[in-house]
Design a protein around this motif. Structure first.
Motif, PDB file in Angstrom:
ATOM      1  N   ARG A   1       0.854  -1.290  -0.110  1.00  0.00           N
ATOM      2  CA  ARG A   1       0.038  -0.124   0.096  1.00  0.00           C
ATOM      3  C   ARG A   1       0.867   1.270  -0.071  1.00  0.00           C
ATOM      4  NH1 ARG A   1      -2.245   3.078   4.884  1.00  0.00           N
ATOM      5  NH2 ARG A   1      -1.919   5.050   3.559  1.00  0.00           N
ATOM      6  N   PHE A   2       1.643   1.267   0.952  1.00  0.00           N
ATOM      7  CA  PHE A   2       2.547   2.498   0.945  1.00  0.00           C
ATOM      8  C   PHE A   2       3.478   2.703  -0.182  1.00  0.00           C
ATOM      9  CE2 PHE A   2       1.312   2.315   5.461  1.00  0.00           C
ATOM     10  CZ  PHE A   2       0.996   3.617   5.588  1.00  0.00           C
ATOM     11  N   ALA A   3       4.054   1.545  -0.813  1.00  0.00           N
ATOM     12  CA  ALA A   3       4.928   1.842  -2.029  1.00  0.00           C
ATOM     13  C   ALA A   3       4.059   2.399  -3.232  1.00  0.00           C
ATOM     14  CB  ALA A   3       5.429   0.207  -2.355  1.00  0.00           C
ATOM     15  N   LEU A   4       2.872   1.863  -3.155  1.00  0.00           N
ATOM     16  CA  LEU A   4       1.977   2.539  -4.371  1.00  0.00           C
ATOM     17  C   LEU A   4       1.741   3.793  -4.174  1.00  0.00           C
ATOM     18  CD1 LEU A   4      -0.550  -0.409  -4.802  1.00  0.00           C
ATOM     19  CD2 LEU A   4       1.134   0.308  -6.445  1.00  0.00           C
ATOM     20  N   GLU A   5       1.584   4.226  -2.846  1.00  0.00           N
ATOM     21  CA  GLU A   5       1.114   5.527  -2.144  1.00  0.00           C
ATOM     22  C   GLU A   5       2.385   6.495  -2.424  1.00  0.00           C
ATOM     23  OE1 GLU A   5      -1.332   7.852   1.113  1.00  0.00           O
ATOM     24  OE2 GLU A   5      -1.251   5.694   1.138  1.00  0.00           O
ATOM     25  N   ARG A   6       3.456   6.355  -2.287  1.00  0.00           N
ATOM     26  CA  ARG A   6       4.714   6.925  -2.109  1.00  0.00           C
ATOM     27  C   ARG A   6       5.165   7.147  -3.781  1.00  0.00           C
ATOM     28  NH1 ARG A   6       9.176   4.675   1.328  1.00  0.00           N
ATOM     29  NH2 ARG A   6      10.309   6.389   0.355  1.00  0.00           N
ATOM     30  N   ALA A   7       4.658   6.168  -4.646  1.00  0.00           N
ATOM     31  CA  ALA A   7       4.912   6.286  -6.177  1.00  0.00           C
ATOM     32  C   ALA A   7       3.811   7.418  -6.674  1.00  0.00           C
ATOM     33  CB  ALA A   7       4.537   5.118  -6.813  1.00  0.00           C
ATOM     34  N   CYS A   8       2.686   7.597  -6.052  1.00  0.00           N
ATOM     35  CA  CYS A   8       1.768   8.668  -6.515  1.00  0.00           C
ATOM     36  C   CYS A   8       1.885   9.941  -5.844  1.00  0.00           C
ATOM     37  CB  CYS A   8       0.385   7.943  -6.129  1.00  0.00           C
ATOM     38  SG  CYS A   8      -1.208   9.063  -6.448  1.00  0.00           S
ATOM     39  N   ALA A   9       2.702  10.048  -4.790  1.00  0.00           N
ATOM     40  CA  ALA A   9       2.765  11.310  -4.243  1.00  0.00           C
ATOM     41  C   ALA A   9       3.551  12.516  -4.945  1.00  0.00           C
ATOM     42  CB  ALA A   9       3.534  11.189  -2.822  1.00  0.00           C
ATOM     43  N   PRO A  10       4.579  12.298  -5.515  1.00  0.00           N
ATOM     44  CA  PRO A  10       5.220  13.052  -6.399  1.00  0.00           C
ATOM     45  C   PRO A  10       4.236  13.674  -7.535  1.00  0.00           C
ATOM     46  CG  PRO A  10       6.682  11.390  -6.531  1.00  0.00           C
ATOM     47  CD  PRO A  10       5.477  11.007  -5.810  1.00  0.00           C
ATOM     48  N   LEU A  11       3.253  13.137  -8.147  1.00  0.00           N
ATOM     49  CA  LEU A  11       2.436  13.626  -9.049  1.00  0.00           C
ATOM     50  C   LEU A  11       1.362  14.402  -8.343  1.00  0.00           C
ATOM     51  CD1 LEU A  11       1.650  10.609 -11.197  1.00  0.00           C
ATOM     52  CD2 LEU A  11       2.894  12.651 -11.814  1.00  0.00           C
ATOM     53  N   SER A  12       1.023  14.155  -7.264  1.00  0.00           N
ATOM     54  CA  SER A  12       0.201  14.626  -6.344  1.00  0.00           C
ATOM     55  C   SER A  12       0.710  16.128  -5.803  1.00  0.00           C
ATOM     56  CB  SER A  12      -0.208  13.973  -5.068  1.00  0.00           C
ATOM     57  OG  SER A  12      -1.388  14.432  -4.223  1.00  0.00           O
ATOM     58  N   ALA A  13       2.103  16.110  -5.680  1.00  0.00           N
ATOM     59  CA  ALA A  13       2.627  17.216  -5.196  1.00  0.00           C
ATOM     60  C   ALA A  13       2.518  18.454  -6.372  1.00  0.00           C
ATOM     61  CB  ALA A  13       4.113  16.962  -4.814  1.00  0.00           C
ATOM     62  N   THR A  14       2.743  17.966  -7.661  1.00  0.00           N
ATOM     63  CA  THR A  14       2.552  18.776  -8.762  1.00  0.00           C
ATOM     64  C   THR A  14       1.337  19.218  -9.075  1.00  0.00           C
ATOM     65  OG1 THR A  14       4.581  17.625  -9.392  1.00  0.00           O
ATOM     66  CG2 THR A  14       3.372  19.088 -11.143  1.00  0.00           C
ATOM     67  N   ARG A  15       0.374  18.057  -8.956  1.00  0.00           N
ATOM     68  CA  ARG A  15      -1.170  18.739  -9.622  1.00  0.00           C
ATOM     69  C   ARG A  15      -2.071  18.689  -8.660  1.00  0.00           C
ATOM     70  NH1 ARG A  15      -0.866  13.002 -13.709  1.00  0.00           N
ATOM     71  NH2 ARG A  15       1.089  13.919 -14.955  1.00  0.00           N
ATOM     72  N   ARG A  16      -1.957  18.614  -7.275  1.00  0.00           N
ATOM     73  CA  ARG A  16      -3.077  18.713  -6.284  1.00  0.00           C
ATOM     74  C   ARG A  16      -3.710  20.045  -6.724  1.00  0.00           C
ATOM     75  NH1 ARG A  16      -1.887  23.068  -5.045  1.00  0.00           N
ATOM     76  NH2 ARG A  16      -0.272  23.577  -3.626  1.00  0.00           N
ATOM     77  N   THR A  17      -5.059  20.279  -6.470  1.00  0.00           N
ATOM     78  CA  THR A  17      -5.718  21.479  -6.310  1.00  0.00           C
ATOM     79  C   THR A  17      -6.109  21.748  -4.976  1.00  0.00           C
ATOM     80  OG1 THR A  17      -8.061  20.341  -6.435  1.00  0.00           O
ATOM     81  CG2 THR A  17      -6.893  20.542  -8.510  1.00  0.00           C
ATOM     82  N   ALA A  18      -6.558  23.121  -4.944  1.00  0.00           N
ATOM     83  CA  ALA A  18      -7.033  23.551  -3.864  1.00  0.00           C
ATOM     84  C   ALA A  18      -8.069  22.746  -2.986  1.00  0.00           C
ATOM     85  CB  ALA A  18      -7.403  25.092  -3.852  1.00  0.00           C
ATOM     86  N   ASP A  19      -8.935  22.035  -3.783  1.00  0.00           N
ATOM     87  CA  ASP A  19      -9.928  20.934  -3.422  1.00  0.00           C
ATOM     88  C   ASP A  19      -9.462  20.137  -2.597  1.00  0.00           C
ATOM     89  OD1 ASP A  19     -12.106  22.931  -4.124  1.00  0.00           O
ATOM     90  OD2 ASP A  19     -12.479  21.850  -5.725  1.00  0.00           O
ATOM     91  N   HIS A  20      -8.323  19.381  -3.279  1.00  0.00           N
ATOM     92  CA  HIS A  20      -7.723  18.024  -2.740  1.00  0.00           C
ATOM     93  C   HIS A  20      -7.170  18.719  -1.275  1.00  0.00           C
ATOM     94  CE1 HIS A  20      -7.417  16.877  -7.068  1.00  0.00           C
ATOM     95  NE2 HIS A  20      -8.195  15.985  -6.461  1.00  0.00           N
ATOM     96  N   LEU A  21      -6.432  19.713  -1.425  1.00  0.00           N
ATOM     97  CA  LEU A  21      -5.966  20.099  -0.040  1.00  0.00           C
ATOM     98  C   LEU A  21      -6.971  20.633   0.908  1.00  0.00           C
ATOM     99  CD1 LEU A  21      -3.094  22.501  -1.511  1.00  0.00           C
ATOM    100  CD2 LEU A  21      -2.668  20.307  -0.215  1.00  0.00           C
ATOM    101  N   ALA A  22      -8.068  21.131   0.754  1.00  0.00           N
ATOM    102  CA  ALA A  22      -9.093  21.487   1.558  1.00  0.00           C
ATOM    103  C   ALA A  22      -9.578  20.105   2.178  1.00  0.00           C
ATOM    104  CB  ALA A  22     -10.223  22.143   0.902  1.00  0.00           C
ATOM    105  N   THR A  23      -9.621  18.960   1.382  1.00  0.00           N
ATOM    106  CA  THR A  23     -10.137  17.668   1.716  1.00  0.00           C
ATOM    107  C   THR A  23      -9.116  17.288   2.909  1.00  0.00           C
ATOM    108  OG1 THR A  23     -11.389  17.295  -0.311  1.00  0.00           O
ATOM    109  CG2 THR A  23     -10.720  15.350   1.188  1.00  0.00           C
TER     110      THR A  23
END
Length: 245
Positions: free
Chosen positions: A110-132
């Motif tokens: 689970r964490f290996a998959l999530e850590r692979a996703c984190a760099p994209l989230s750091a680049t693309r996250r929106t204000a709504d994602h952060l608000a959630t």
């Protein structure tokens, strides 16, 4: 599309597989109309009830939809990622519950998959994602929050992190990891965990994503991985001690 009439396997299953393969191989486009029951029965040299059973199998797999009337028939169905989430989560949950998947293996995956996703989230996250994520952190900080509600909030936080990557394929693949594995981990570790510790790590993750700092997000997720593994070991040890006479 062909079947082997000499094969002892269920003819309706063979027909369903033949049509399914044609859909998956791109031989039949989305919204394409399938041949009529009569045409299919002639093509496969089987009865119409056998064809009808094959179409029911395909409908159960969400591969076709049917429409009545003069312009009706069976059509190749467009399956959305949102519709596929529920089936994927159910399958992942059953897979974990029915097989001997140990806590460490599930946590690692689970964490290996999530850590692979984190760099994209750091680049693309929106204000709504952060608000959630901020809303769930606030919820997790509330005194008197039940373990069940804390677990639900934990899943919602990590779901927002994954969705922040804005990659529907990743979101679909990680739906099972977050929404099937995470509740399993919470169920095992909730008696051992320090909520303040988790809230602190979640805050660091949200702060890093807001700053678009992938390295800091990965570091916080790495710490969360280690902490979760420690909780799992403590929970297993406590369970073993209770079983010892």
């Amino acid at each position: 599309m062909k079947i082997d009439p000499k094969n002892r396997a269920d003819l309706s299953a063979q027909i369903a597989k033949s049509i399914r393969d044609a859909i998956l191989n791109g031989e039949m486009d989305v919204d394409a109309r399938l041949p009529s029951e009569t045409e299919l029965s002639e093509q496969f040299d089987v009865s119409r009830p056998t064809v009808r059973e094959a179409l029911k199998r395909l409908a159960a797999q969400n591969l076709i939809r049917t429409r009545r009337g003069a312009s009706g028939g069976a059509f190749v169905r467009r399956l959305s990622y949102e519709e596929a989430y529920a089936n994927h989560i159910t399958t992942s949950t059953l897979l974990l519950s029915m097989n001997d998947v140990d806590f460490e293996t599930a946590c690692e995956a689970r964490f290996a998959l999530e850590r692979a996703c984190a760099p994209l989230s750091a680049t693309r996250r929106t204000a709504d994602h952060l608000a959630t994520m901020r809303a769930e952190i606030h919820r997790q900080s509330q005194p008197g929050l039940s373990d069940e509600s804390f677990c639900d909030s934990d899943v919602a936080f990590h779901r927002a992190l994954v969705d922040g990557a804005q990659n529907p394929v990743l979101s679909y693949q990680l739906a099972g990891a977050v929404e099937a594995m995470q509740p399993l981990m919470n169920m095992i570790t909730f008696t051992q965990r320090n909520r303040d510790m988790i809230v602190g790590l979640h805050t660091r993750i949200a702060d890093a994503l807001e700053a678009r700092d992938a390295a800091r997000a990965d570091a916080a997720l790495s710490e969360l991985t280690g902490y979760t593994l420690q909780l799992g070991e403590a929970a297993m040890a406590a369970r073993a001690a209770r079983k010892t006479p």
